[in-house]
Design a protein around this motif. Structure first.
Motif, PDB file in Angstrom:
ATOM      1  N   PHE A  32       0.829  -1.197   0.000  1.00 48.39           N
ATOM      2  CA  PHE A  32       0.000   0.000   0.000  1.00 48.39           C
ATOM      3  C   PHE A  32       0.870   1.255   0.000  1.00 48.39           C
ATOM      4  O   PHE A  32       0.618   2.197  -0.754  1.00 48.39           O
ATOM      5  N   LEU A  33       1.909   1.272   0.838  1.00 43.90           N
ATOM      6  CA  LEU A  33       2.812   2.425   0.916  1.00 43.90           C
ATOM      7  C   LEU A  33       3.531   2.649  -0.411  1.00 43.90           C
ATOM      8  O   LEU A  33       3.623   3.777  -0.897  1.00 43.90           O
ATOM      9  N   GLU A  34       4.028   1.568  -1.004  1.00 39.43           N
ATOM     10  CA  GLU A  34       4.726   1.689  -2.286  1.00 39.43           C
ATOM     11  C   GLU A  34       3.787   2.182  -3.392  1.00 39.43           C
ATOM     12  O   GLU A  34       4.158   3.032  -4.200  1.00 39.43           O
ATOM     13  N   PHE A  48      13.851   4.303   2.886  1.00 36.54           N
ATOM     14  CA  PHE A  48      13.557   2.943   3.357  1.00 36.54           C
ATOM     15  C   PHE A  48      12.104   2.828   3.791  1.00 36.54           C
ATOM     16  O   PHE A  48      11.467   3.812   4.150  1.00 36.54           O
ATOM     17  N   ILE A  49      11.617   1.600   3.707  1.00 40.14           N
ATOM     18  CA  ILE A  49      10.340   1.185   4.300  1.00 40.14           C
ATOM     19  C   ILE A  49      10.698  -0.038   5.122  1.00 40.14           C
ATOM     20  O   ILE A  49      11.041  -1.080   4.571  1.00 40.14           O
ATOM     21  N   PHE A  81       0.493  12.521   0.159  1.00 38.92           N
ATOM     22  CA  PHE A  81       0.857  11.134   0.473  1.00 38.92           C
ATOM     23  C   PHE A  81       0.405  10.775   1.887  1.00 38.92           C
ATOM     24  O   PHE A  81      -0.236   9.740   2.100  1.00 38.92           O
ATOM     25  N   LEU A  82       0.703  11.619   2.858  1.00 34.32           N
ATOM     26  CA  LEU A  82       0.299  11.365   4.242  1.00 34.32           C
ATOM     27  C   LEU A  82      -1.223  11.376   4.384  1.00 34.32           C
ATOM     28  O   LEU A  82      -1.791  10.552   5.108  1.00 34.32           O
ATOM     29  N   ALA A  83      -1.879  12.288   3.681  1.00 31.44           N
ATOM     30  CA  ALA A  83      -3.347  12.343   3.725  1.00 31.44           C
ATOM     31  C   ALA A  83      -3.960  11.068   3.151  1.00 31.44           C
ATOM     32  O   ALA A  83      -4.946  10.554   3.689  1.00 31.44           O
ATOM     33  N   PHE A 113       8.384   8.662   9.412  1.00 29.61           N
ATOM     34  CA  PHE A 113       7.144   8.441  10.153  1.00 29.61           C
ATOM     35  C   PHE A 113       6.935   6.954  10.407  1.00 29.61           C
ATOM     36  O   PHE A 113       7.510   6.088   9.750  1.00 29.61           O
ATOM     37  N   LEU A 114       6.102   6.695  11.409  1.00 29.34           N
ATOM     38  CA  LEU A 114       5.725   5.339  11.776  1.00 29.34           C
ATOM     39  C   LEU A 114       4.246   5.198  11.480  1.00 29.34           C
ATOM     40  O   LEU A 114       3.425   5.960  12.002  1.00 29.34           O
ATOM     41  N   VAL A 115       3.921   4.272  10.607  1.00 28.89           N
ATOM     42  CA  VAL A 115       2.518   4.040  10.255  1.00 28.89           C
ATOM     43  C   VAL A 115       2.119   2.671  10.803  1.00 28.89           C
ATOM     44  O   VAL A 115       2.896   1.722  10.770  1.00 28.89           O
TER      45      VAL A 115
END
Length: 123
Positions: A32-34, A48-49, A81-83, A113-115
């Motif tokens: 999802f992040l990528e 990094f992720i 992106f954050l939204a 950030f930490l998601v």
């Protein structure tokens, strides 16, 4: 309302939320992040992720933390992106966020950030 009633109300709310969580391994926060980094044209800026150790809560759900660092982005690039993460239907939550301007170019910043994502624990 007494303490017992408050506890029962909160327990019911937690059970409702946990009931709506995806089953174990049905959602990948990394993918999802990528995907959203690519949509927001910042995939090349990801340093990094990093998946971290999951935390199990009340033997009902698992909290899956992922640390992300994005380098050399503008505020107008990182905010959408954050939204998208916060407003997704996948129950993602940004727990920690750090934004630092770059010394070499104050218009650019590094964002860490930490998601957190959540999933049901198989019973």
């Amino acid at each position: 309302m007494g303490l017992k009633e408050s506890f029962q109300k909160v327990s019911k709310e937690i059970d409702t939320i946990v009931g709506g969580l995806p089953a174990e391994s049905s959602f990948s926060a990394l993918s999802f992040l990528e995907e959203h980094a690519a949509k927001n044209r910042i995939k090349g800026n990801i340093a990094f992720i990093r998946p971290l150790a999951p935390q199990e809560h009340r033997s009902q759900y698992r909290e899956i933390p992922v640390e992300v660092k994005v380098e050399k982005v503008t505020l107008s690039q990182i905010i959408p992106f954050l939204a998208a993460l916060e407003n997704s239907n996948n129950r993602l939550r940004i727990k920690r966020l750090s934004m630092k301007t770059r010394f070499s170019n104050p218009d650019l910043m590094d964002v860490t950030f930490l998601v957190l994502s959540y999933e049901k624990v198989a019973s």
